[in-house]
Motif scaffolding. Structure first.
Motif, PDB file in Angstrom:
ATOM      1  N   LYS A  36       0.960  -1.321  -0.053  1.00  0.00           N
ATOM      2  CA  LYS A  36       0.038   0.212  -0.051  1.00  0.00           C
ATOM      3  C   LYS A  36       0.934   1.185  -0.004  1.00  0.00           C
ATOM      4  O   LYS A  36       0.727   2.194  -0.729  1.00  0.00           O
ATOM      5  CB  LYS A  36      -0.901   0.068   1.330  1.00  0.00           C
ATOM      6  N   GLN A  37       1.986   1.252   0.770  1.00  0.00           N
ATOM      7  CA  GLN A  37       2.894   2.323   0.836  1.00  0.00           C
ATOM      8  C   GLN A  37       3.580   2.692  -0.666  1.00  0.00           C
ATOM      9  O   GLN A  37       3.626   3.568  -0.912  1.00  0.00           O
ATOM     10  CB  GLN A  37       3.966   2.140   2.122  1.00  0.00           C
ATOM     11  N   PHE A  38       3.787   1.519  -1.134  1.00  0.00           N
ATOM     12  CA  PHE A  38       4.523   1.601  -2.600  1.00  0.00           C
ATOM     13  C   PHE A  38       3.692   2.275  -3.519  1.00  0.00           C
ATOM     14  O   PHE A  38       3.998   3.175  -4.192  1.00  0.00           O
ATOM     15  CB  PHE A  38       5.183   0.272  -2.835  1.00  0.00           C
ATOM     16  N   LEU A  39       2.560   1.706  -3.593  1.00  0.00           N
ATOM     17  CA  LEU A  39       1.328   2.138  -4.449  1.00  0.00           C
ATOM     18  C   LEU A  39       1.043   3.449  -4.287  1.00  0.00           C
ATOM     19  O   LEU A  39       0.634   4.417  -5.156  1.00  0.00           O
ATOM     20  CB  LEU A  39       0.057   1.257  -4.396  1.00  0.00           C
ATOM     21  N   GLY A  40       1.011   4.238  -3.055  1.00  0.00           N
ATOM     22  CA  GLY A  40       0.894   5.459  -2.878  1.00  0.00           C
ATOM     23  C   GLY A  40       1.950   6.391  -3.142  1.00  0.00           C
ATOM     24  O   GLY A  40       1.881   7.780  -3.200  1.00  0.00           O
ATOM     25  N   SER A  41       3.272   5.984  -3.464  1.00  0.00           N
ATOM     26  CA  SER A  41       4.398   6.688  -3.911  1.00  0.00           C
ATOM     27  C   SER A  41       4.450   7.000  -5.228  1.00  0.00           C
ATOM     28  O   SER A  41       3.737   6.413  -6.148  1.00  0.00           O
ATOM     29  CB  SER A  41       5.658   5.943  -3.130  1.00  0.00           C
ATOM     30  N   THR A  42       5.393   7.966  -5.419  1.00  0.00           N
ATOM     31  CA  THR A  42       5.319   8.242  -6.998  1.00  0.00           C
ATOM     32  C   THR A  42       5.722   6.975  -7.806  1.00  0.00           C
ATOM     33  O   THR A  42       5.041   6.961  -8.797  1.00  0.00           O
ATOM     34  CB  THR A  42       6.519   9.370  -7.168  1.00  0.00           C
ATOM     35  N   PRO A  43       6.944   6.280  -7.639  1.00  0.00           N
ATOM     36  CA  PRO A  43       7.309   5.174  -8.495  1.00  0.00           C
ATOM     37  C   PRO A  43       5.892   4.245  -8.647  1.00  0.00           C
ATOM     38  O   PRO A  43       5.561   3.617  -9.743  1.00  0.00           O
ATOM     39  CB  PRO A  43       8.347   4.442  -7.899  1.00  0.00           C
ATOM     40  N   GLY A  44       5.228   3.860  -7.534  1.00  0.00           N
ATOM     41  CA  GLY A  44       4.042   3.063  -7.638  1.00  0.00           C
ATOM     42  C   GLY A  44       3.075   3.726  -8.224  1.00  0.00           C
ATOM     43  O   GLY A  44       2.553   2.741  -9.174  1.00  0.00           O
ATOM     44  N   LEU A  45       2.843   4.868  -8.261  1.00  0.00           N
ATOM     45  CA  LEU A  45       1.657   5.402  -9.197  1.00  0.00           C
ATOM     46  C   LEU A  45       2.023   5.385 -10.362  1.00  0.00           C
ATOM     47  O   LEU A  45       1.231   5.074 -11.319  1.00  0.00           O
ATOM     48  CB  LEU A  45       1.403   6.854  -8.587  1.00  0.00           C
ATOM     49  N   VAL A  46       3.359   5.500 -10.836  1.00  0.00           N
ATOM     50  CA  VAL A  46       3.822   5.660 -12.169  1.00  0.00           C
ATOM     51  C   VAL A  46       3.738   4.389 -12.723  1.00  0.00           C
ATOM     52  O   VAL A  46       3.186   3.950 -14.017  1.00  0.00           O
ATOM     53  CB  VAL A  46       5.169   6.159 -12.364  1.00  0.00           C
ATOM     54  N   LEU A  47       4.093   3.394 -11.892  1.00  0.00           N
ATOM     55  CA  LEU A  47       3.987   2.030 -12.531  1.00  0.00           C
ATOM     56  C   LEU A  47       2.720   1.343 -12.632  1.00  0.00           C
ATOM     57  O   LEU A  47       2.089   0.905 -13.873  1.00  0.00           O
ATOM     58  CB  LEU A  47       4.548   0.989 -11.339  1.00  0.00           C
ATOM     59  N   SER A  48       1.704   1.899 -11.832  1.00  0.00           N
ATOM     60  CA  SER A  48       0.288   1.264 -11.752  1.00  0.00           C
ATOM     61  C   SER A  48      -0.351   1.866 -13.099  1.00  0.00           C
ATOM     62  O   SER A  48      -1.136   1.363 -13.762  1.00  0.00           O
ATOM     63  CB  SER A  48      -0.381   1.993 -10.294  1.00  0.00           C
ATOM     64  N   PHE A  49      -0.024   3.389 -13.283  1.00  0.00           N
ATOM     65  CA  PHE A  49      -0.637   3.934 -14.543  1.00  0.00           C
ATOM     66  C   PHE A  49      -0.132   3.477 -15.564  1.00  0.00           C
ATOM     67  O   PHE A  49      -0.852   2.985 -16.669  1.00  0.00           O
ATOM     68  CB  PHE A  49      -0.236   5.363 -14.504  1.00  0.00           C
ATOM     69  N   GLY A  50       1.016   3.108 -15.628  1.00  0.00           N
ATOM     70  CA  GLY A  50       1.773   2.422 -16.993  1.00  0.00           C
ATOM     71  C   GLY A  50       1.085   1.118 -17.311  1.00  0.00           C
ATOM     72  O   GLY A  50       0.848   0.853 -18.610  1.00  0.00           O
ATOM     73  N   ALA A  51       0.892   0.525 -16.483  1.00  0.00           N
ATOM     74  CA  ALA A  51       0.308  -1.105 -16.641  1.00  0.00           C
ATOM     75  C   ALA A  51      -0.978  -0.888 -16.872  1.00  0.00           C
ATOM     76  O   ALA A  51      -1.645  -1.609 -17.754  1.00  0.00           O
ATOM     77  CB  ALA A  51       0.264  -1.683 -15.151  1.00  0.00           C
ATOM     78  N   GLY A  52      -1.928  -0.071 -16.450  1.00  0.00           N
ATOM     79  CA  GLY A  52      -3.338   0.353 -16.775  1.00  0.00           C
ATOM     80  C   GLY A  52      -3.088   0.940 -18.454  1.00  0.00           C
ATOM     81  O   GLY A  52      -4.081   0.204 -19.183  1.00  0.00           O
ATOM     82  N   VAL A  53      -2.382   1.630 -18.812  1.00  0.00           N
ATOM     83  CA  VAL A  53      -2.365   2.154 -20.260  1.00  0.00           C
ATOM     84  C   VAL A  53      -2.114   0.940 -20.949  1.00  0.00           C
ATOM     85  O   VAL A  53      -2.501   0.718 -21.991  1.00  0.00           O
ATOM     86  CB  VAL A  53      -1.225   3.274 -20.347  1.00  0.00           C
ATOM     87  N   LEU A  54      -0.984   0.190 -20.684  1.00  0.00           N
ATOM     88  CA  LEU A  54      -0.651  -0.957 -21.410  1.00  0.00           C
ATOM     89  C   LEU A  54      -1.808  -2.013 -21.539  1.00  0.00           C
ATOM     90  O   LEU A  54      -1.993  -2.775 -22.587  1.00  0.00           O
ATOM     91  CB  LEU A  54       0.649  -1.654 -20.994  1.00  0.00           C
ATOM     92  N   MET A  55      -2.495  -2.200 -20.558  1.00  0.00           N
ATOM     93  CA  MET A  55      -3.717  -3.168 -20.365  1.00  0.00           C
ATOM     94  C   MET A  55      -4.728  -2.686 -21.219  1.00  0.00           C
ATOM     95  O   MET A  55      -5.197  -3.486 -22.054  1.00  0.00           O
ATOM     96  CB  MET A  55      -4.412  -3.391 -18.917  1.00  0.00           C
ATOM     97  N   GLN A  56      -4.935  -1.335 -21.712  1.00  0.00           N
ATOM     98  CA  GLN A  56      -5.753  -0.683 -22.317  1.00  0.00           C
ATOM     99  C   GLN A  56      -5.412  -1.027 -24.056  1.00  0.00           C
ATOM    100  O   GLN A  56      -6.228  -1.094 -24.921  1.00  0.00           O
ATOM    101  CB  GLN A  56      -6.243   0.657 -22.091  1.00  0.00           C
ATOM    102  N   MET A  57      -4.094  -0.947 -24.107  1.00  0.00           N
ATOM    103  CA  MET A  57      -3.715  -1.086 -25.432  1.00  0.00           C
ATOM    104  C   MET A  57      -3.081  -2.341 -25.801  1.00  0.00           C
ATOM    105  O   MET A  57      -2.625  -2.793 -27.094  1.00  0.00           O
ATOM    106  CB  MET A  57      -2.489  -0.218 -25.670  1.00  0.00           C
ATOM    107  N   ARG A  58      -3.375  -3.340 -25.056  1.00  0.00           N
ATOM    108  CA  ARG A  58      -2.937  -4.876 -25.287  1.00  0.00           C
ATOM    109  C   ARG A  58      -3.538  -5.639 -26.618  1.00  0.00           C
ATOM    110  O   ARG A  58      -2.709  -6.474 -27.130  1.00  0.00           O
ATOM    111  CB  ARG A  58      -3.192  -5.763 -24.144  1.00  0.00           C
ATOM    112  N   HIS A  59      -4.379  -4.833 -27.125  1.00  0.00           N
ATOM    113  CA  HIS A  59      -4.846  -5.601 -28.490  1.00  0.00           C
ATOM    114  C   HIS A  59      -4.681  -4.867 -29.649  1.00  0.00           C
ATOM    115  O   HIS A  59      -4.836  -5.302 -30.775  1.00  0.00           O
ATOM    116  CB  HIS A  59      -6.545  -5.758 -28.317  1.00  0.00           C
ATOM    117  N   LYS A  60      -4.005  -3.878 -29.401  1.00  0.00           N
ATOM    118  CA  LYS A  60      -3.432  -3.094 -30.502  1.00  0.00           C
ATOM    119  C   LYS A  60      -2.326  -3.817 -31.194  1.00  0.00           C
ATOM    120  O   LYS A  60      -1.329  -4.238 -30.582  1.00  0.00           O
ATOM    121  CB  LYS A  60      -3.032  -1.753 -30.513  1.00  0.00           C
TER     122      LYS A  60
END
Length: 86
Positions: A40-64
């Motif tokens: 929880k602490q990591f996901l609330g930090s800047t690197p965690g948020l960047v990683l989570s956002f990047g994973a979300g973007v990649l999941m949306q684009m996975r079929h391209k």
């Protein structure tokens, strides 16, 4: 008399093992709780948020098709094909 002593010895072993198992379970629960807190602490930090956002973007684009191509070239698909040839 001998049977009673053996039974008592076995009961003592069972009680000891039970106590040890309960202690291990408490330790496991504490370690799990600590791991959750750190996650929880990591996901609330800047690197965690960047990683989570990047994973979300990649999941949306996975079929391209471009994403599939990049995954195939950077992934280990080529390695598996090389192993299959050997």
């Amino acid at each position: 008399m001998l049977i009673a002593a053996l039974i008592k010895k076995q009961q003592q072993k069972i009680a000891d093992n039970s106590a040890q198992w309960q202690q291990q379970q408490k330790l496991l629960q504490a370690e799990t709780w600590l791991l959750k807190q750190r996650a929880k602490q990591f996901l609330g930090s800047t690197p965690g948020l960047v990683l989570s956002f990047g994973a979300g973007v990649l999941m949306q684009m996975r079929h391209k098709s471009i994403v599939k191509t990049v995954r195939k070239t950077l992934g280990f698909a080529w390695f598996r094909q090389l192993i299959a040839l050997i």
